[in-house]
Structures are given as structure tokens and as C-alpha cells.
Design an enzyme around this catalytic site. Sequence first.
Site, PDB file in Angstrom:
ATOM      1  N   LYS A   1      -1.894   0.478   1.849  1.00 14.66           N
ATOM      2  CA  LYS A   1      -0.704   0.174   1.943  1.00 14.66           C
ATOM      3  C   LYS A   1      -0.517  -1.247   1.671  1.00 14.66           C
ATOM      4  CE  LYS A   1       2.882   1.378   4.491  1.00 14.66           C
ATOM      5  NZ  LYS A   1       3.396   2.973   4.846  1.00 14.66           N
TER       6      LYS A   1
ATOM      7  N   ASP B   1       8.525   1.272   1.611  1.00 15.51           N
ATOM      8  CA  ASP B   1       8.442   1.261   3.237  1.00 15.51           C
ATOM      9  C   ASP B   1       9.662   0.250   3.412  1.00 15.51           C
ATOM     10  OD1 ASP B   1       6.413   2.304   5.406  1.00 15.51           O
ATOM     11  OD2 ASP B   1       7.090   0.254   6.109  1.00 15.51           O
TER      12      ASP B   1
END
Length: 445
Positions: free
Chosen positions: A126, A166
Site C-alpha cells: 500500500k 484508494d
Amino acid sequence: MEHYLDSVFDHVRTLNPGEDVFHQAVHEVLDSLGPVLERHPEYREARIVERLIEPERQVIFRVPWVDDAGEVQVNRGYRIEFNSALGPYKGGLRFHPSVNISIIKFLGFEQIFKNALTRQGIGGGKGGSNFDPRGKSDAEVMRFCQSFMTELYRHIGEYTDVPAGDIGVGGREIGYLFGQYKRLTNRYEAGVLTGKGLGWGGSLVRTEATGYGTVLFAESMMATRGEAFDGQRVAVSGAGNVAIYAIEKAQQLGATVVSFSDSSGYVVDEDGVDVDLLRQVKEIERGRVSDYVDRKPSAELVTDGSVWDVPCTVALPCATQNELDEAAAKTLIDNGVKVIAEGANMPCTPAAVELFQEAECLFGPGKAANAGGVATSALEMEQNASREQWPFERTEDKLTLIMKNIHDECAETAEEYGDPGNYVLGANIAGFRRVANAMLDQGII
Ligand code: GLU
């Protein structure tokens, strides 16, 4: 075993001081692992858990850029390459002022298990930045993305690490990021990023996938009790990509969705949400939820209290981490909620999850229920590798099957470990086992 897991958790806290949400995400997984470690002493001997909680690589970098007024701005960029036992690191980028190392590590850690559950050969990672795209011009967003990629490009690649979107990162940002990657590397390496535009390597259904998948997961949970979406009253939080497509799918299946929210408040629309209007307001105009209310007479904007005060039978938290706490869970249960599926990552606090489980609600944790987004990213990588673009229906069928398989594996694993219906336990153990076995095979690395 409890003592061993407690000491691992203490170690995580000591080594990563102040990283509260990361601690929370680790605790939530460790809490499920006792029984699987009892059955598999080889995991403990090989120090699988100790290795899993330590990211393989963490990159933190400066992102300088120039705003429209000619002022120099400086942000911080992150990429946490957490685990590559199952494939290249895979996971989104979050651009939001709240972003810090703890948030990116919690998201990266969750991603390991989520990606394992898809069975598509993707590791966990991430990244992101404390950059706030809200209120910025397209030109500012472009300059920021170009600067961000000027550092990130050396760490990523189709076989190494594949970022996507995201919160705060959608089609516009992925376009600018891809353009700069291509320019720096002189390679049209389509599989280096997912969530690309449909005209240049993107996959149909990727935009819809996280929200659709969350509803499909909830549908599978409901089917175990002979129930369906038709006729349900659904409350959704958030008004971004996940929320919009969760609303669309729930309504396609015959439910009435009565709420959504953003940081300015929540909207109640007793007539059912007009998803085209919401998409227009949030995605095209990049406006606020109040702009929806201005154009829809049946809708009301509420600026105090919580979206979870809205009575519903199905709750789909699709906003952000820890948005649904113990008090909200209690209100939802008192109002008759039966099903909760997490569209966001870790939106329910541990105390809220406990209450839902005690009340025998069906509870789908994010790492299973929202895996449809990353699963469709992996389908995008598959199409890029074969230079194909599949039709919408074929891609949606694949997503539907993946979500069903994730549901079934979580349900079967929970049963195998003596706690039928506990999807938290099922998801954590099923995801962990797949990663642990690959790590065992690959030696001490
Ligand atoms: N950010 C999404 C998630 O939380 C998608 C990641 C991806 O597509 O790589 O799973």
C-alpha cells in the site's frame, strides 16, 4: 499460544510506537490465529507470524511540487511493500491529509490477507501521501502525481509492485501517474498500475468492482439464512467510488438504499438514492453531498449525529477506518440491523464487531467483503498480460465467482475451526494459511 501471540503483539507495539491503527489491524488478525498455530507447529518454528508483521520494504520520500500560485509545496510519499509470498506487491495509493505511516501499514497489512483470499497470485502492499486532492486544480493534481511518480517509479513494476487507487486516487490520478511512469521508463508497461482508463489498458468493471463485490459478499452471507437483498432497507456511509457502486448494486438487487455521507454530514433519502445524480455530483462535479440535496426534494442533509442513526436492516460502511464505533453498533442493533458488510477497510472498531457478533448479525470483514476491487485489478493485469479487453459481462461474471469463492472459503474455514458463521475468523485463517504455506516453501527470506 495466547502467551506467544501476546508477546508478538507487545513486540509490534514496542517496535512501532504510536502506530495505533497498524496495531489494531495486527491485533485483529493475531486474535484469530491461536487455533491455526496449534494445528501447524511448523508455522511457529519458521517464525511465520514474526516475519509477516515486518514489511519486506518501506519507502518514505519527499514529494515537492509547485501550486498554481507559484508556491512550492512539500508532501510526504509512502510505499509499504509488505509481503510478496504470493505475487508482486499489490494495493492502492491513498491521497488524504490524514495519511501517515500507521495508516499505510495498516492498509498494507490488511491487503496481504485480502489479496490471498482472491487466490490470484498477488502479494500485499500500500502507499500514498498526505496530499489533499480536494480543492486542487487538475494541473496541481497532475504536477503532484508527476513528482510522486518521479520517486516511486524506481520501486514499482509489473513483476515487482503494482499500485492502484484508494481514497483520493481515481482515474484522473492513475492517468497522470501512468503518463509519468511511461515517460521516465520509456516503456508502455500497462500492468504496472491498475484502474487505468478504459481506452488505454483499463478493465471494464474495475470502477464498479469494490462496491459491487461488497454487495455480492453480503448477498452470499444472506443466502446462508435464506434471505436476499430484495425488500431490504440499506444504509450506506461514504459517497466515493465504493459507496456509489455498492448503492447501485444493492438497488439492482431490489433493496432501497436510504443514506450516504461525506465529511460534511449524511443524507437521508427515503425514496431511495438516485445513484446517477450522486455520481454526477460526486464524480463529475467533485462536489459535496449537500449538492445532491439541493436537487432532490425527498433528500435531507443531517449535519449532527451519525449516519448509523438511520434505521436499516443492512449496513454497508463504505467511508473509512473506524467510522462505526460501539455506540453506532448498539444503535444499529437496536434499530434491527441484521447484516453488516465492510466496503471500506476496517470501518468497524473491534468493540463494534464484537457487538455485531454477540447479536448474531451476519458480519463480513473488509478483507473479504471488499476484495472485489483488488480482484478486478488482478483481472486487469491478466488482460494487460494477454493484450486483451474482456466484455463487461465476462468480467462481472468472473468477479461474481471470485466473491462467491471468497465467501465460501471464509464460511468453510470458520466451520472447520469450530465457529460457524464467524467470517472474521474464517477470513483471517484462510488468508493467513495461504500466505504462510507459500512462505514455508520459499525458505527464510
Ligand atoms: N485500494 C483498494 C483496496 O483497498 C484496491 C487496491 C487495488 O486494486 O490494488 O483493496
